[in-house]
Design a protein around this motif. Structure first.
Motif, PDB file in Angstrom:
ATOM      1  N   ALA A  34       0.700   8.874   4.691  1.00 52.46           N
ATOM      2  CA  ALA A  34       1.570  10.030   4.483  1.00 52.46           C
ATOM      3  C   ALA A  34       2.280   9.819   3.159  1.00 52.46           C
ATOM      4  O   ALA A  34       2.783   8.721   2.890  1.00 52.46           O
ATOM      5  CB  ALA A  34       2.577  10.187   5.615  1.00 52.46           C
ATOM      6  N   CYS A  35       2.307  10.838   2.336  1.00 50.19           N
ATOM      7  CA  CYS A  35       2.983  10.788   1.039  1.00 50.19           C
ATOM      8  C   CYS A  35       4.220  11.676   1.144  1.00 50.19           C
ATOM      9  O   CYS A  35       4.094  12.877   1.418  1.00 50.19           O
ATOM     10  CB  CYS A  35       2.054  11.282  -0.065  1.00 50.19           C
ATOM     11  N   VAL A  36       5.410  11.096   0.938  1.00 48.61           N
ATOM     12  CA  VAL A  36       6.631  11.790   1.341  1.00 48.61           C
ATOM     13  C   VAL A  36       7.742  11.678   0.311  1.00 48.61           C
ATOM     14  O   VAL A  36       7.715  10.855  -0.609  1.00 48.61           O
ATOM     15  CB  VAL A  36       7.154  11.228   2.677  1.00 48.61           C
ATOM     16  N   THR A  37       8.728  12.527   0.509  1.00 45.45           N
ATOM     17  CA  THR A  37      10.046  12.355  -0.074  1.00 45.45           C
ATOM     18  C   THR A  37      11.047  12.264   1.071  1.00 45.45           C
ATOM     19  O   THR A  37      10.886  12.942   2.091  1.00 45.45           O
ATOM     20  CB  THR A  37      10.435  13.519  -1.001  1.00 45.45           C
TER      21      THR A  37
ATOM     22  N   SER B 148      -7.179  -7.321  13.491  1.00 44.73           N
ATOM     23  CA  SER B 148      -7.521  -6.224  12.598  1.00 44.73           C
ATOM     24  C   SER B 148      -7.576  -4.882  13.315  1.00 44.73           C
ATOM     25  O   SER B 148      -7.695  -3.838  12.671  1.00 44.73           O
ATOM     26  CB  SER B 148      -8.872  -6.491  11.935  1.00 44.73           C
ATOM     27  N   THR B 149      -7.499  -4.899  14.649  1.00 45.26           N
ATOM     28  CA  THR B 149      -7.540  -3.643  15.382  1.00 45.26           C
ATOM     29  C   THR B 149      -6.176  -2.982  15.489  1.00 45.26           C
ATOM     30  O   THR B 149      -6.080  -1.852  15.971  1.00 45.26           O
ATOM     31  CB  THR B 149      -8.098  -3.868  16.799  1.00 45.26           C
ATOM     32  N   VAL B 150      -5.103  -3.652  15.091  1.00 45.50           N
ATOM     33  CA  VAL B 150      -3.785  -3.027  15.101  1.00 45.50           C
ATOM     34  C   VAL B 150      -3.767  -1.944  14.020  1.00 45.50           C
ATOM     35  O   VAL B 150      -3.951  -2.240  12.843  1.00 45.50           O
ATOM     36  CB  VAL B 150      -2.666  -4.047  14.815  1.00 45.50           C
ATOM     37  N   PRO B 151      -3.566  -0.687  14.392  1.00 42.54           N
ATOM     38  CA  PRO B 151      -3.590   0.364  13.376  1.00 42.54           C
ATOM     39  C   PRO B 151      -2.412   0.242  12.416  1.00 42.54           C
ATOM     40  O   PRO B 151      -1.285  -0.054  12.831  1.00 42.54           O
ATOM     41  CB  PRO B 151      -3.509   1.655  14.196  1.00 42.54           C
ATOM     42  N   THR B 152      -2.684   0.448  11.137  1.00 43.25           N
ATOM     43  CA  THR B 152      -1.656   0.407  10.103  1.00 43.25           C
ATOM     44  C   THR B 152      -1.793   1.639   9.233  1.00 43.25           C
ATOM     45  O   THR B 152      -2.878   1.935   8.742  1.00 43.25           O
ATOM     46  CB  THR B 152      -1.803  -0.849   9.222  1.00 43.25           C
ATOM     47  N   ILE B 153      -0.691   2.349   9.063  1.00 40.96           N
ATOM     48  CA  ILE B 153      -0.686   3.470   8.128  1.00 40.96           C
ATOM     49  C   ILE B 153       0.250   3.139   6.977  1.00 40.96           C
ATOM     50  O   ILE B 153       1.171   2.345   7.122  1.00 40.96           O
ATOM     51  CB  ILE B 153      -0.264   4.791   8.798  1.00 40.96           C
ATOM     52  N   ILE B 154      -0.018   3.725   5.820  1.00 36.68           N
ATOM     53  CA  ILE B 154       0.837   3.546   4.659  1.00 36.68           C
ATOM     54  C   ILE B 154       1.638   4.828   4.457  1.00 36.68           C
ATOM     55  O   ILE B 154       1.084   5.934   4.526  1.00 36.68           O
ATOM     56  CB  ILE B 154       0.022   3.191   3.395  1.00 36.68           C
ATOM     57  N   VAL B 155       2.955   4.675   4.279  1.00 38.03           N
ATOM     58  CA  VAL B 155       3.805   5.818   3.951  1.00 38.03           C
ATOM     59  C   VAL B 155       4.396   5.572   2.572  1.00 38.03           C
ATOM     60  O   VAL B 155       5.090   4.576   2.353  1.00 38.03           O
ATOM     61  CB  VAL B 155       4.919   6.026   4.997  1.00 38.03           C
ATOM     62  N   VAL B 156       4.086   6.451   1.656  1.00 37.89           N
ATOM     63  CA  VAL B 156       4.496   6.306   0.259  1.00 37.89           C
ATOM     64  C   VAL B 156       5.707   7.200   0.015  1.00 37.89           C
ATOM     65  O   VAL B 156       5.646   8.416   0.218  1.00 37.89           O
ATOM     66  CB  VAL B 156       3.347   6.693  -0.693  1.00 37.89           C
ATOM     67  N   THR B 157       6.831   6.588  -0.410  1.00 44.87           N
ATOM     68  CA  THR B 157       8.082   7.318  -0.586  1.00 44.87           C
ATOM     69  C   THR B 157       8.345   7.624  -2.059  1.00 44.87           C
ATOM     70  O   THR B 157       7.602   7.217  -2.943  1.00 44.87           O
ATOM     71  CB  THR B 157       9.253   6.505  -0.020  1.00 44.87           C
ATOM     72  N   CYS B 158       9.439   8.347  -2.286  1.00 49.52           N
ATOM     73  CA  CYS B 158       9.928   8.657  -3.647  1.00 49.52           C
ATOM     74  C   CYS B 158       8.934   9.490  -4.449  1.00 49.52           C
ATOM     75  O   CYS B 158       8.773   9.301  -5.657  1.00 49.52           O
ATOM     76  CB  CYS B 158      10.265   7.382  -4.406  1.00 49.52           C
ATOM     77  N   LEU B 159       8.259  10.422  -3.766  1.00 52.33           N
ATOM     78  CA  LEU B 159       7.260  11.260  -4.439  1.00 52.33           C
ATOM     79  C   LEU B 159       7.756  12.684  -4.668  1.00 52.33           C
ATOM     80  O   LEU B 159       6.946  13.603  -4.881  1.00 52.33           O
ATOM     81  CB  LEU B 159       5.970  11.278  -3.613  1.00 52.33           C
TER      82      LEU B 159
ATOM     83  N   ARG C  52       9.057  20.245   0.194  1.00 52.75           N
ATOM     84  CA  ARG C  52       8.465  18.902   0.184  1.00 52.75           C
ATOM     85  C   ARG C  52       9.026  18.041   1.314  1.00 52.75           C
ATOM     86  O   ARG C  52       8.293  17.251   1.907  1.00 52.75           O
ATOM     87  CB  ARG C  52       8.688  18.234  -1.172  1.00 52.75           C
ATOM     88  N   ARG C  53      10.302  18.171   1.604  1.00 45.93           N
ATOM     89  CA  ARG C  53      10.869  17.400   2.713  1.00 45.93           C
ATOM     90  C   ARG C  53      10.278  17.864   4.044  1.00 45.93           C
ATOM     91  O   ARG C  53       9.940  17.045   4.903  1.00 45.93           O
ATOM     92  CB  ARG C  53      12.384  17.525   2.733  1.00 45.93           C
ATOM     93  N   ALA C  54      10.149  19.170   4.223  1.00 48.26           N
ATOM     94  CA  ALA C  54       9.552  19.686   5.457  1.00 48.26           C
ATOM     95  C   ALA C  54       8.116  19.207   5.596  1.00 48.26           C
ATOM     96  O   ALA C  54       7.675  18.814   6.692  1.00 48.26           O
ATOM     97  CB  ALA C  54       9.620  21.210   5.466  1.00 48.26           C
ATOM     98  N   GLN C  55       7.371  19.228   4.499  1.00 46.44           N
ATOM     99  CA  GLN C  55       5.994  18.747   4.521  1.00 46.44           C
ATOM    100  C   GLN C  55       5.938  17.261   4.830  1.00 46.44           C
ATOM    101  O   GLN C  55       5.057  16.794   5.559  1.00 46.44           O
ATOM    102  CB  GLN C  55       5.318  19.024   3.180  1.00 46.44           C
ATOM    103  N   SER C  56       6.891  16.511   4.286  1.00 45.39           N
ATOM    104  CA  SER C  56       6.954  15.063   4.532  1.00 45.39           C
ATOM    105  C   SER C  56       7.148  14.771   6.011  1.00 45.39           C
ATOM    106  O   SER C  56       6.480  13.897   6.590  1.00 45.39           O
ATOM    107  CB  SER C  56       8.098  14.451   3.724  1.00 45.39           C
ATOM    108  N   TYR C  57       8.062  15.499   6.623  1.00 48.13           N
ATOM    109  CA  TYR C  57       8.327  15.316   8.054  1.00 48.13           C
ATOM    110  C   TYR C  57       7.069  15.590   8.878  1.00 48.13           C
ATOM    111  O   TYR C  57       6.692  14.805   9.757  1.00 48.13           O
ATOM    112  CB  TYR C  57       9.462  16.238   8.490  1.00 48.13           C
ATOM    113  N   GLU C  58       6.418  16.704   8.588  1.00 46.94           N
ATOM    114  CA  GLU C  58       5.219  17.070   9.339  1.00 46.94           C
ATOM    115  C   GLU C  58       4.108  16.036   9.149  1.00 46.94           C
ATOM    116  O   GLU C  58       3.441  15.646  10.115  1.00 46.94           O
ATOM    117  CB  GLU C  58       4.731  18.448   8.898  1.00 46.94           C
TER     118      GLU C  58
END
Length: 268
Positions: free
Chosen positions: A188-191, A148-159, A206-212
């Motif tokens: 991170a919530c991205v397109t 459970s110590t392995v860090p996991t992030i969620i990246v949500v696409t098609c936004l 939005r793409r620039a924000q997604s990258y950052e």
């Protein structure tokens, strides 16, 4: 600059990526594993982070990644190896049949365990998917890794069309995800739409924000030390590990007993 792993090192407007030469970077890259169901945009996310088209993408819901491909990138002066993994749920009609995807995943995870381990998991999901349905692949990796110590992030696409801002998806869904047992170190919530000359200023922004946002999340949450997530204290030998993995995959992907027998027979 690139190498055989598709390495890149470019400078962004906000200096998230380093301007240092990749050749002068001495540390071994940290392993960042992207996973999720077929067609969620893992390869497009790789291309967004890399700043160029290095991973093959597909316009439909079928996966185009048939193997586990590595791509090296430097973000903020730190070297990462992004692993684009094949989806597990295409069935017999997809580019990657379920049996092959399961076997490839088994080999891939075993190889990482024997070498540098895992530093970060990225669960890639579509923002249009029902939150309850997102449990499947999350549980596959959680059940196998166990640590459970392995860090996991969620990246949500098609936004790209989500209003008022893409990050609002997380604010609206984080509590429901938690009720289904999905816990994340970051998000991170991205397109991942391509930034073409004909795109609207809103898509450009939005793409620039997604990258950052995705680069910042990787920097903030990637472990400094590797996780050997299925070591000898948890699973006594490789064959036991593989057998456990196959049972977990069968439960969540729906492999038949015949598929399990075939895979079991192929184990070393």
């Amino acid at each position: 600059m690139s190498n055989r792993h598709g390495s890149t090192d470019t400078t962004s407007s906000v200096d998230i990526r380093s301007t240092y030469s990749q050749q002068g970077y001495q540390a071994r890259p940290r392993n960042v594993v992207l996973y999720g169901e077929s067609g969620v945009g893992k390869s497009s996310l790789i291309n967004l982070i890399m700043g160029r088209d290095v991973a093959k993408t597909s316009p439909d819901a079928l996966a185009c990644t048939t193997t586990h491909a590595p791509y090296d990138v430097t973000i903020g002066g730190k070297c990462f190896r992004l692993w684009d993994t094949a989806g597990l749920n295409e069935g017999s009609e997809g580019t990657v049949p379920a049996e092959m995807a399961e076997r490839n995943l088994t080999t891939f995870l075993r190889g990482l365990n024997q070498e540098d381990g895992v530093h970060l998991l990225i669960y890639c999901v579509r923002g249009t998917r029902a939150t309850k349905a997102l449990q499947t692949h999350y549980k596959i990796f959680s059940a196998v890794i166990r640590d459970s110590t392995v860090p996991t992030i969620i990246v949500v696409t098609c936004l790209e069309d989500f209003r008022p801002v893409m990050a609002e998806w997380w604010n609206s869904n984080k509590d429901e995800l938690a009720t289904y047992g999905m816990q994340f170190s970051g998000y991170a919530c991205v397109t991942t739409l391509k930034d073409g000359s004909m795109e609207s200023p809103d898509i450009h922004q939005r793409r620039a924000q997604s990258y950052e946002d995705v680069c910042r999340s990787i920097l903030d949450h990637c472990s400094q030390t590797p996780h050997k997530t299925w070591g000898t204290d948890t699973i006594k030998d490789q064959r036991s590990f593989l057998a456990i993995l196959l049972r977990k995959l069968a439960r969540f992907v729906g492999s038949s007993h015949r598929d399990q027998d075939t895979l079991q027979a192929s184990l070393p």
